[in-house]
Design a protein around this motif. Structure first.
Motif, PDB file in Angstrom:
ATOM      1  N   SER A   1      10.914 -14.022  50.204  1.00 51.42           N
ATOM      2  CA  SER A   1      11.889 -13.536  49.243  1.00 51.42           C
ATOM      3  C   SER A   1      11.893 -12.020  49.221  1.00 51.42           C
ATOM      4  CB  SER A   1      11.615 -14.097  47.844  1.00 51.42           C
ATOM      5  OG  SER A   1      10.315 -13.759  47.415  1.00 51.42           O
TER       6      SER A   1
ATOM      7  N   GLY B   1      17.176 -12.457  48.771  1.00 54.76           N
ATOM      8  CA  GLY B   1      16.985 -13.612  47.914  1.00 54.76           C
ATOM      9  C   GLY B   1      15.782 -14.387  48.417  1.00 54.76           C
ATOM     10  N   SER B   2      15.879 -15.712  48.413  1.00 58.22           N
ATOM     11  CA  SER B   2      14.748 -16.552  48.812  1.00 58.22           C
ATOM     12  C   SER B   2      15.158 -17.491  49.930  1.00 58.22           C
ATOM     13  CB  SER B   2      14.265 -17.356  47.602  1.00 58.22           C
ATOM     14  OG  SER B   2      13.153 -18.129  47.929  1.00 58.22           O
ATOM     15  N   GLN B   3      14.256 -17.703  50.890  1.00 61.45           N
ATOM     16  CA  GLN B   3      14.512 -18.644  51.972  1.00 61.45           C
ATOM     17  C   GLN B   3      13.184 -19.227  52.441  1.00 61.45           C
ATOM     18  OE1 GLN B   3      16.107 -15.366  54.544  1.00 61.45           O
ATOM     19  NE2 GLN B   3      15.001 -16.423  56.171  1.00 61.45           N
TER      20      GLN B   3
ATOM     21  N   THR C   1       7.707 -19.569  52.149  1.00 58.26           N
ATOM     22  CA  THR C   1       8.853 -19.090  51.395  1.00 58.26           C
ATOM     23  C   THR C   1       8.847 -17.578  51.417  1.00 58.26           C
ATOM     24  OG1 THR C   1       8.819 -21.043  49.966  1.00 58.26           O
ATOM     25  CG2 THR C   1      10.027 -19.117  49.161  1.00 58.26           C
TER      26      THR C   1
END
Length: 191
Positions: free
Chosen positions: A176, A128-130, A174
């Motif tokens: 992902s 996912g995204s972090q 970011t």
């Protein structure tokens, strides 16, 4: 952001002649083994033996592939290092040898000049995204498995397995990945 593709990495013999290393990145660029500020490389260790020594250098080792190896670092208890373990930091100028657990391993090696820089190496699982926040002067994101997209300051890039990105004073990035991917975050700061 500087993107480093795995097919462009420089291959060179180990300092002690016992094998081959794949240089991912070095600073200053193309610096020799005797005169780098920091260096990130991979190596396949196919037999038991002694590590090359690097005066005034600190090193962090992580296992990328293979069953692991036991490190005998002078002044410490022997330490089994596997792909499941956190990266291990130790001085590169003390006698160190490795005994393979059950076959060859590939390792990730990060080195910095002790009185100039310090480093920290973290394993990341990206799904996912972090957002990753760092106060480091520079950091390197190394994609171990899968693919990781990174965005900072309006600039984006995608790293595939064994690619890396070097960022200067990134602040936050970011990350992902559409499928779970493994990466290493290497932070480089003045000592």
């Amino acid at each position: 952001m500087k993107i480093l593709r795995s097919n462009d990495y420089r291959r060179m013999p180990w300092k002690n002649g016992g094998g081959e290393t794949v240089e991912i990145a070095v600073s200053p660029e193309r610096a020799p083994l005797s005169d780098f500020d920091w260096r990130i490389s991979m190596a396949t260790v196919a037999s038991n033996g002694h590590f090359s020594t690097f005066p005034g250098i600190d090193r962090t080792l992580s296992i990328l592939e293979g069953p692991g190896m036991t490190l005998a670092i002078e002044g410490r208890q022997p330490k089994l290092l596997t792909a499941a373990d956190a990266p291990l930091t130790f001085p590169a100028d003390v006698p160190t040898s490795a005994r393979l657990s059950d076959g060859p391993v590939t390792d990730l090696n990060v080195m910095t000049r002790r009185h100039t820089l310090k480093h920290r190496v973290r394993r990341l699982r990206v799904e996912g995204s972090q957002t990753v926040v760092s106060h480091a002067r520079e950091f390197v994101l190394f994609c171990h498995r899968g693919s990781v997209a990174l965005t900072t300051g309006g600039v984006s890039a995608t790293l595939h397995a064994l690619d890396a990105a070097v960022l200067v004073q990134p602040g936050s990035v970011t990350l992902s990945a559409e499928i779970a991917s493994d990466a290493f975050l290497i932070e480089l700061s003045p000592s």
